[in-house]
Structures are given as C-alpha cells and as structure tokens.
Scaffold this motif. Structure first.
Motif, PDB file in Angstrom:
ATOM      1  N   ASN A 332       1.778 -20.209   0.703  1.00 48.78           N
ATOM      2  CA  ASN A 332       2.423 -19.304   1.654  1.00 48.78           C
ATOM      3  C   ASN A 332       3.834 -18.922   1.209  1.00 48.78           C
ATOM      4  OD1 ASN A 332       0.194 -19.351   3.411  1.00 48.78           O
ATOM      5  ND2 ASN A 332       0.899 -21.251   4.339  1.00 48.78           N
ATOM      6  N   ARG A 333       4.527 -19.851   0.558  1.00 50.78           N
ATOM      7  CA  ARG A 333       5.874 -19.546   0.072  1.00 50.78           C
ATOM      8  C   ARG A 333       5.822 -18.492  -1.018  1.00 50.78           C
ATOM      9  NH1 ARG A 333       9.935 -24.333  -1.201  1.00 50.78           N
ATOM     10  NH2 ARG A 333       9.829 -24.313   1.067  1.00 50.78           N
ATOM     11  N   VAL A 334       4.827 -18.570  -1.895  1.00 55.28           N
ATOM     12  CA  VAL A 334       4.681 -17.572  -2.957  1.00 55.28           C
ATOM     13  C   VAL A 334       4.423 -16.195  -2.355  1.00 55.28           C
ATOM     14  CG1 VAL A 334       3.274 -16.875  -4.924  1.00 55.28           C
ATOM     15  CG2 VAL A 334       3.879 -19.278  -4.617  1.00 55.28           C
ATOM     16  N   THR A 335       3.539 -16.111  -1.374  1.00 55.46           N
ATOM     17  CA  THR A 335       3.243 -14.838  -0.716  1.00 55.46           C
ATOM     18  C   THR A 335       4.482 -14.257  -0.051  1.00 55.46           C
ATOM     19  OG1 THR A 335       0.987 -15.639  -0.300  1.00 55.46           O
ATOM     20  CG2 THR A 335       1.708 -13.726   0.942  1.00 55.46           C
ATOM     21  N   LEU A 336       5.262 -15.105   0.599  1.00 57.58           N
ATOM     22  CA  LEU A 336       6.488 -14.658   1.271  1.00 57.58           C
ATOM     23  C   LEU A 336       7.486 -14.099   0.265  1.00 57.58           C
ATOM     24  CD1 LEU A 336       8.341 -16.497   4.082  1.00 57.58           C
ATOM     25  CD2 LEU A 336       9.612 -15.914   2.036  1.00 57.58           C
ATOM     26  N   LEU A 337       7.700 -14.800  -0.852  1.00 56.01           N
ATOM     27  CA  LEU A 337       8.682 -14.356  -1.840  1.00 56.01           C
ATOM     28  C   LEU A 337       8.238 -13.078  -2.541  1.00 56.01           C
ATOM     29  CD1 LEU A 337       9.694 -17.807  -3.338  1.00 56.01           C
ATOM     30  CD2 LEU A 337      11.070 -16.334  -1.882  1.00 56.01           C
ATOM     31  N   MET A 338       6.935 -12.916  -2.741  1.00 55.13           N
ATOM     32  CA  MET A 338       6.445 -11.675  -3.339  1.00 55.13           C
ATOM     33  C   MET A 338       6.671 -10.496  -2.388  1.00 55.13           C
ATOM     34  SD  MET A 338       3.006 -12.841  -5.383  1.00 55.13           S
ATOM     35  CE  MET A 338       2.855 -11.248  -6.182  1.00 55.13           C
ATOM     36  N   ALA A 339       6.550 -10.737  -1.094  1.00 56.61           N
ATOM     37  CA  ALA A 339       6.832  -9.685  -0.117  1.00 56.61           C
ATOM     38  C   ALA A 339       8.312  -9.327  -0.122  1.00 56.61           C
ATOM     39  CB  ALA A 339       6.391 -10.141   1.274  1.00 56.61           C
ATOM     40  N   VAL A 340       9.194 -10.323  -0.267  1.00 53.87           N
ATOM     41  CA  VAL A 340      10.631 -10.058  -0.346  1.00 53.87           C
ATOM     42  C   VAL A 340      10.959  -9.232  -1.591  1.00 53.87           C
ATOM     43  CG1 VAL A 340      12.893 -11.139  -0.634  1.00 53.87           C
ATOM     44  CG2 VAL A 340      11.268 -12.091   0.996  1.00 53.87           C
ATOM     45  N   LEU A 341      10.355  -9.591  -2.743  1.00 52.05           N
ATOM     46  CA  LEU A 341      10.598  -8.849  -3.978  1.00 52.05           C
ATOM     47  C   LEU A 341      10.119  -7.404  -3.867  1.00 52.05           C
ATOM     48  CD1 LEU A 341       9.623 -11.530  -6.671  1.00 52.05           C
ATOM     49  CD2 LEU A 341      11.904 -10.635  -6.202  1.00 52.05           C
ATOM     50  N   GLU A 342       9.023  -7.200  -3.170  1.00 51.36           N
ATOM     51  CA  GLU A 342       8.488  -5.837  -3.046  1.00 51.36           C
ATOM     52  C   GLU A 342       9.341  -5.004  -2.090  1.00 51.36           C
ATOM     53  OE1 GLU A 342       4.142  -3.677  -2.521  1.00 51.36           O
ATOM     54  OE2 GLU A 342       4.332  -5.833  -2.779  1.00 51.36           O
ATOM     55  N   LYS A 343       9.793  -5.618  -1.005  1.00 45.79           N
ATOM     56  CA  LYS A 343      10.543  -4.873   0.010  1.00 45.79           C
ATOM     57  C   LYS A 343      12.013  -4.705  -0.364  1.00 45.79           C
ATOM     58  CE  LYS A 343      11.078  -3.126   4.219  1.00 45.79           C
ATOM     59  NZ  LYS A 343      10.427  -1.889   4.687  1.00 45.79           N
ATOM     60  N   ARG A 344      12.663  -5.773  -0.841  1.00 47.25           N
ATOM     61  CA  ARG A 344      14.102  -5.754  -1.068  1.00 47.25           C
ATOM     62  C   ARG A 344      14.500  -5.374  -2.481  1.00 47.25           C
ATOM     63  NH1 ARG A 344      15.134  -5.363   4.165  1.00 47.25           N
ATOM     64  NH2 ARG A 344      14.177  -7.077   5.338  1.00 47.25           N
ATOM     65  N   LEU A 349       4.193  -5.121  -6.362  1.00 49.08           N
ATOM     66  CA  LEU A 349       3.359  -6.295  -6.629  1.00 49.08           C
ATOM     67  C   LEU A 349       2.066  -6.301  -5.833  1.00 49.08           C
ATOM     68  CD1 LEU A 349       6.207  -8.978  -6.539  1.00 49.08           C
ATOM     69  CD2 LEU A 349       5.138  -7.996  -8.569  1.00 49.08           C
ATOM     70  N   GLN A 350       1.819  -5.275  -5.027  1.00 49.55           N
ATOM     71  CA  GLN A 350       0.647  -5.296  -4.156  1.00 49.55           C
ATOM     72  C   GLN A 350      -0.662  -5.113  -4.918  1.00 49.55           C
ATOM     73  OE1 GLN A 350       1.108  -2.114  -1.383  1.00 49.55           O
ATOM     74  NE2 GLN A 350       1.633  -0.604  -2.940  1.00 49.55           N
ATOM     75  N   ILE A 377       8.590 -14.682 -11.100  1.00 51.43           N
ATOM     76  CA  ILE A 377       7.675 -13.569 -10.801  1.00 51.43           C
ATOM     77  C   ILE A 377       8.207 -12.261 -11.394  1.00 51.43           C
ATOM     78  CG2 ILE A 377       6.694 -12.190  -8.935  1.00 51.43           C
ATOM     79  CD1 ILE A 377       6.672 -14.754  -7.231  1.00 51.43           C
ATOM     80  N   ALA A 378       9.510 -12.013 -11.196  1.00 48.77           N
ATOM     81  CA  ALA A 378      10.093 -10.790 -11.737  1.00 48.77           C
ATOM     82  C   ALA A 378      10.078 -10.784 -13.260  1.00 48.77           C
ATOM     83  CB  ALA A 378      11.532 -10.637 -11.226  1.00 48.77           C
ATOM     84  N   SER A 379      10.318 -11.945 -13.881  1.00 55.21           N
ATOM     85  CA  SER A 379      10.301 -12.035 -15.342  1.00 55.21           C
ATOM     86  C   SER A 379       8.928 -11.720 -15.909  1.00 55.21           C
ATOM     87  CB  SER A 379      10.735 -13.438 -15.770  1.00 55.21           C
ATOM     88  OG  SER A 379      10.555 -13.631 -17.160  1.00 55.21           O
ATOM     89  N   SER A 380       7.878 -12.253 -15.296  1.00 53.27           N
ATOM     90  CA  SER A 380       6.522 -11.981 -15.778  1.00 53.27           C
ATOM     91  C   SER A 380       6.114 -10.539 -15.502  1.00 53.27           C
ATOM     92  CB  SER A 380       5.544 -12.955 -15.119  1.00 53.27           C
ATOM     93  OG  SER A 380       4.225 -12.718 -15.559  1.00 53.27           O
ATOM     94  N   PHE A 381       6.495  -9.992 -14.350  1.00 51.72           N
ATOM     95  CA  PHE A 381       6.134  -8.621 -14.003  1.00 51.72           C
ATOM     96  C   PHE A 381       6.795  -7.622 -14.950  1.00 51.72           C
ATOM     97  CE2 PHE A 381       7.028  -4.735 -11.485  1.00 51.72           C
ATOM     98  CZ  PHE A 381       5.722  -4.338 -11.249  1.00 51.72           C
ATOM     99  N   ARG A 382       8.075  -7.849 -15.273  1.00 49.67           N
ATOM    100  CA  ARG A 382       8.787  -6.959 -16.191  1.00 49.67           C
ATOM    101  C   ARG A 382       8.549  -7.307 -17.655  1.00 49.67           C
ATOM    102  NH1 ARG A 382      14.807  -6.854 -13.306  1.00 49.67           N
ATOM    103  NH2 ARG A 382      14.233  -5.598 -11.471  1.00 49.67           N
ATOM    104  N   ASP A 383       7.922  -8.455 -17.894  1.00 45.62           N
ATOM    105  CA  ASP A 383       7.702  -8.964 -19.253  1.00 45.62           C
ATOM    106  C   ASP A 383       9.026  -9.142 -19.989  1.00 45.62           C
ATOM    107  OD1 ASP A 383       6.136 -10.015 -21.229  1.00 45.62           O
ATOM    108  OD2 ASP A 383       5.682  -8.088 -22.175  1.00 45.62           O
ATOM    109  N   GLN A 384      10.017  -9.687 -19.274  1.00 55.11           N
ATOM    110  CA  GLN A 384      11.322  -9.971 -19.844  1.00 55.11           C
ATOM    111  C   GLN A 384      11.579 -11.472 -19.751  1.00 55.11           C
ATOM    112  OE1 GLN A 384      13.648  -6.796 -17.483  1.00 55.11           O
ATOM    113  NE2 GLN A 384      14.835  -7.057 -19.363  1.00 55.11           N
ATOM    114  N   PRO A 385      11.795 -12.141 -20.864  1.00 53.74           N
ATOM    115  CA  PRO A 385      12.069 -13.584 -20.797  1.00 53.74           C
ATOM    116  C   PRO A 385      13.459 -13.860 -20.242  1.00 53.74           C
ATOM    117  CG  PRO A 385      12.246 -12.809 -23.053  1.00 53.74           C
ATOM    118  CD  PRO A 385      11.755 -11.646 -22.244  1.00 53.74           C
TER     119      PRO A 385
END
Length: 457
Positions: A332-344, A349-350, A377-385
């Motif tokens: 549930n924490r992962v789902t919450l943080l992914m929603a924050v990254l998408e909104k803010r 990530l949807q 999550i952002a690092s993997s999504f952008r493929d930036q280490p």
C-alpha cells in the motif's frame, strides 16, 4: 462415570463446534476443523489453575515494591539486543521459524553460553535422540558439565525432570511434539499446544525458570497452533532467512521486557551461527554501480541504524491493469508513493508495472524510507542512475512534502561511517546536531526538490 463425546476444533484459532464445518466461523479459514474427543461428567483439571504453594491477595498499586528485572546475558550480543538486554528469569520465550533455518542450532549455542555462567541448563528435544543431539553439539563445539540433554515428549515426565534437576534455563524443542497424557487429542493439536504451554508457563513463573520453546510455522509463515499461544508467552521471536543463503535475521514481534523493533543479524557457518556486528556492510556489499532504480536509505531497526538498498524496476505494462509488487515494503505504501509521484511530480506511472524490493531480505515499515522509495521509482522510470555515494532519508506526505524523521544524527553517522558523502535529508531536520566531517547535507522540503538535486533536472 465420564462420557466421551466428540467435538470439532479449528486448528488455526481454537474455535469449537459440535459439528463439522468446512469454514471456521472464528477465523474464516477453510478445512481447519478436526474431530477431537472430549470427556464430560468428571470435571477435568485445568493446568492453568493447578494448585499453587503461594497465596496471593489483592494489593494496592502504590504499595507494590518494584525492582529492576535481573537479566542474564549471553555471548551473542545480537541475541541479547532482540530480547531487550538479556534473558529475564521466569520468562517464557517462543521462537518460530521455517524448518532448517537454524532454530535448534541457535538455542544449543545459547544453552552452552548460559551453562558456562555456572547455571544449569536443561535442553529437551522431542525431535532428536540424545545421541543425535550430541552429534550436533560436537559439530558446534558445545561441551559443558552444566548442560543436560533430555529426549522426551511426555509433559509429566518433563515436569518431573525439571523438579529433580532444578535448572535455571529450559529449552523445549519443539512444543508441537510435547503432549500431556490427560489430554486425549494428538500431539500438535490445538488442545495439546494450549495446555502444554499453560503448564510450562506455570512452571516458569512459579520457579523463576526461563523457558524457551520452539514453535513450528505454517506455510503462511505464522506459528502453528492457535493465536492464543502467542498471547500466553512473554516474548515471541521469529528466525527468518533463506535456507540457501548464509544470513539469518532474528526479530521480536512481541516482547514484554523490551522493544519489538530490534533486529539481530547472524551468519550461518559450518561451526554454527556467528553474529554480524555491522549489518549495513552486508546489505550493501553486492550493490551494483551505475544502474538505475537503486537507492540507499538509513533505516532504524530499534535503537540501531541500518543502511539498506531499495531497488525498483518500472516497465511498461502489457495488461489492462498495471502490476504492483513489493518485497520487504508494504504494498500500500508503494501505491501511495506512486500516486504522489504522478500527481505532484508529473511522472506518468499509470501504465507502468512496478516491482520493488529491499535487498538482503530485510522488512522495512518506518516512514523514513518514503523518499528513497520515490527516488528509486523515478530513477528506474527515467532510466537515470543515482549517485552511488548518496544516501536518502525522509518521509513523504500526500501533498509531496518531505517531513521530519527521528534520530537523524544516528542515521547520518552510520551513512558517513560507510563512505557516503552526500545525504539528502528533510529541511526540518537541519540544526541542533553535529554533522560528521566530509559529509554534505542536502536539505529538501518537497519531492520535486529532491529529484532536482539528485538528477539535476
């Protein structure tokens, strides 16, 4: 004359029913009702309320005198830490874990160390003979005249042996093999486990004997038998780890004499278990450099800071609903943080599958790991280490703010000790403490600020 009747008892929660049911009304588990024989007519003696030699009366709380609980320490500092500082005389400790994980090895080593302190220790094995236990003791180099071995499953004979020997510590391996002849059900059943544990608790409290009992676990990972078993004992410990890996984790899920947040790390070797003094090095030794989706966070396990690696893998989904999987972190924490990254933050990530893992098999449940999860999550999504010398600490709110965390000085000191030169912390944690030399602090107040500092955009 006593009459025999049959009843059906749930092997998961202990619910009793006069007839068989496919689903237990008490715990909603399927196929857990087992037929047992009950004797009516003659009142059966309950072991919990057996005769005591000490008469007690109600006392005023203000008139009760208290003393600090004396503790007996072992040579395993990690074991002492999880127990809250050592073994409390008269306590009943339950240790659970998967088969072959090392529960018997740990307790045999602890028995040897306790017996070396001029204390009699009785090791009772219901699963091995005396010769088999001796072979294992020889492999672990356990030799002490104060350590006694007894192979028995009858609780009445075990009670007689304890009264005759008068030991200071008793180990029961395991509670599922012990039975009381007055209870008609089979060993390991709810009735047997409940009554045997109640009798052992009475022995421990009346005689001041510390008793360790080993409990088997079910395929779901919980201790076999009724939940009442965990409520009756003073301390519940879980011994975790992969059988094919050398590291083991001992954690407390209940402790009347200490914190339940402590964790002990051991390494299984040929001659037994050895404690790991610096677990942060162990968790980070196989960390790969220059790959995206990897961050390091300083998490508190009880009173000790531990640095662990959080890994994330974000990939486009091929299903209608994207998958969210997490190991060592609350889903549930992962789902919450992914929603924050998408909104803010604006990360789309949807339509992405997300797989997250805490390297090393550790389970993290404190809020200070939120920012590290979001950065992974952002690092993997952008493929930036991320920078391999960055350590990330902070709690994330639903509006995208980074909130204050506790014990920041201890976390930063542990990160500096392992060579991390830049540490991202909440801005509200600045000031009032000494920063280690050679460490750069980057204070952030939002997730956007943290991502700009780490990735430069």
């Amino acid at each position: 004359m006593a009459k025999k009747k049959t009843k059906f008892m749930c092997q998961s929660c202990g619910y009793e029913s006069p007839k068989w049911m496919g689903r237990c009304p008490g715990c909603n588990q399927w196929n857990q009702m087992v037929e047992e024989v009950s004797i009516t007519g003659t009142p059966k003696r309950t072991f919990m309320h057996s005769e005591t030699t000490v008469s007690t009366k109600p006392a005023k709380l203000s008139a009760v005198e208290t003393v600090q609980e004396p503790r007996v320490t072992t040579d395993l500092k990690e074991f002492n830490r999880v127990l809250g500082g050592g073994v409390v005389p008269g306590s009943l400790v339950l240790i659970g874990g998967d088969p072959g994980i090392g529960k018997s090895t740990l307790l045999l080593q602890v028995s040897s160390q306790l017996s070396a302190k001029a204390s009699k220790v009785l090791y009772i094995s219901g699963e091995e003979s005396i010769k088999q236990t001796k072979l294992r003791a020889d492999r672990l180099a356990v030799k002490d005249d104060n350590l006694f071995i007894y192979s028995e499953t009858n609780l009445q004979l075990i009670h007689s042996a304890i009264e005759e020997l008068a030991p200071s510590f008793v180990i029961i391996d395991s509670i599922q093999t012990v039975y009381h002849p007055e209870v008609t059900s089979a060993p390991g059943s709810v009735s047997q486990v409940r009554e045997c544990t109640a009798e052992l608790m009475r022995i421990a409290k009346m005689n001041g004997i510390a008793i360790f009992i080993v409990g088997h676990v079910t395929k779901e990972g919980s201790i076999a038998g009724p939940r009442l078993l965990e409520h009756m004992v003073d301390t519940v410990l879980y011994f975790e780890g992969e059988r094919h890996h050398t590291y083991r984790i001992l954690r407390a899920v209940k402790n009347r004499f200490g914190s339940t947040n402590e964790m002990g790390i051991f390494e299984m070797k040929e001659d037994g278990l050895e404690e790991v003094a610096n677990p942060s090095e162990i968790f980070l030794e196989e960390r790969s450099q220059g790959t995206s989706g990897s961050t390091v966070v300083a998490s508190m396990e009880g009173t000790r800071p531990v640095l662990v690696e959080i890994q994330a893998l974000i990939s486009p989904t091929v299903f209608g609903n994207p998958r969210r999987m997490a190991t060592g972190i609350d889903h549930n924490r992962v789902t919450l943080l992914m929603a924050v990254l998408e909104k803010r933050v604006g990360l789309l990530l949807q339509n992405q599958d997300a797989y997250l893992k805490v390297a090393g098999g550790v389970k993290l449940d404190e809020p200070a790991i939120d920012l590290a999860i979001a950065v992974s999550i952002a690092s993997s999504f952008r493929d930036q280490p991320t920078n391999p010398t960055d350590c990330i600490i902070g709690e994330v709110g639903l509006t995208g703010e980074v909130r204050r965390v506790s014990r920041i000085e201890q976390r930063v000191s542990e990160a500096a000790k392992l060579g991390f030169t830049r540490i991202i912390i909440p801005s509200n944690n600045l000031g009032g403490w000494k920063v280690p030399e050679g460490v750069e602090l980057a204070a952030v107040s939002t997730v956007n600020e943290a991502l700009k500092i780490i990735f430069g955009k």
